[in-house]
Motif scaffolding. Structure first.
Motif, PDB file in Angstrom:
ATOM      1  N   SER A  29       0.786  -1.228  -0.048  1.00 25.88           N
ATOM      2  CA  SER A  29      -0.158   0.130  -0.144  1.00 25.88           C
ATOM      3  C   SER A  29       0.881   1.225  -0.002  1.00 25.88           C
ATOM      4  N   GLU A  33       0.317   3.733  -2.971  1.00 27.97           N
ATOM      5  CA  GLU A  33       0.328   5.542  -2.750  1.00 27.97           C
ATOM      6  C   GLU A  33       1.420   6.391  -2.997  1.00 27.97           C
ATOM      7  N   GLU A  36       1.016   6.905  -6.698  1.00 28.76           N
ATOM      8  CA  GLU A  36      -0.131   7.932  -6.784  1.00 28.76           C
ATOM      9  C   GLU A  36       0.450   9.445  -6.462  1.00 28.76           C
ATOM     10  N   GLU A  55      -2.461  12.330  -1.235  1.00 27.87           N
ATOM     11  CA  GLU A  55      -1.728  10.974  -1.537  1.00 27.87           C
ATOM     12  C   GLU A  55      -0.513  11.107  -0.301  1.00 27.87           C
ATOM     13  N   ASP A  58      -1.908   9.581   2.619  1.00 29.99           N
ATOM     14  CA  ASP A  58      -2.202   8.046   2.566  1.00 29.99           C
ATOM     15  C   ASP A  58      -0.785   7.203   2.785  1.00 29.99           C
ATOM     16  N   VAL A  59       0.367   8.051   2.060  1.00 29.95           N
ATOM     17  CA  VAL A  59       1.721   7.282   2.255  1.00 29.95           C
ATOM     18  C   VAL A  59       2.099   7.416   3.804  1.00 29.95           C
ATOM     19  N   TYR A  62      -0.159   4.513   5.892  1.00 31.89           N
ATOM     20  CA  TYR A  62       0.359   3.406   5.762  1.00 31.89           C
ATOM     21  C   TYR A  62       1.475   3.052   6.367  1.00 31.89           C
TER      22      TYR A  62
END
Length: 105
Positions: A29, A33, A36, A55, A58-59, A62
């Protein structure tokens, strides 16, 4: 960071998503990400800051979940890595250059 990680874990627990968060899946993931995030900068430098922030979040999300899953302190591992990197890239050789450490003079 501990408070942020706690909130992320609570968010996921409420949705019963921890079952999908093996270290392998979290690493995948992060990579997805990160791709992205990179896509936000594709083709030109006129990026949309709102998309970049989404984005990047998100990184980070995770990455913090993976650190927690592995039982490591994100702050400690970053600081430990900085010590290693400082030895590879001493200021007097690396300041203002992007040369790989193996090629520094």
């Amino acid at each position: 960071m501990q408070e942020l990680t706690k909130k992320i874990k609570e968010f996921n627990e409420e949705r019963d998503w921890d079952q999908f968060h093996s270290p392998e899946n979290l690493a995948k993931s992060i990579s997805i990400e990160a791709g992205e995030l990179l896509e936000c900068f594709q083709w030109n430098s006129n990026y949309n800051i709102k998309e970049v922030k989404s984005e990047l979040a998100d990184v980070i999300n995770y990455a913090l979940l993976l650190a927690d899953k592995l039982g490591v302190d994100p702050e400690k591992i970053v600081l430990d890595k900085m010590k290693i990197t400082a030895k590879k890239y001493p200021i007097e050789k690396a300041k203002g250059v992007s040369t790989k450490y193996t090629k520094l003079k």
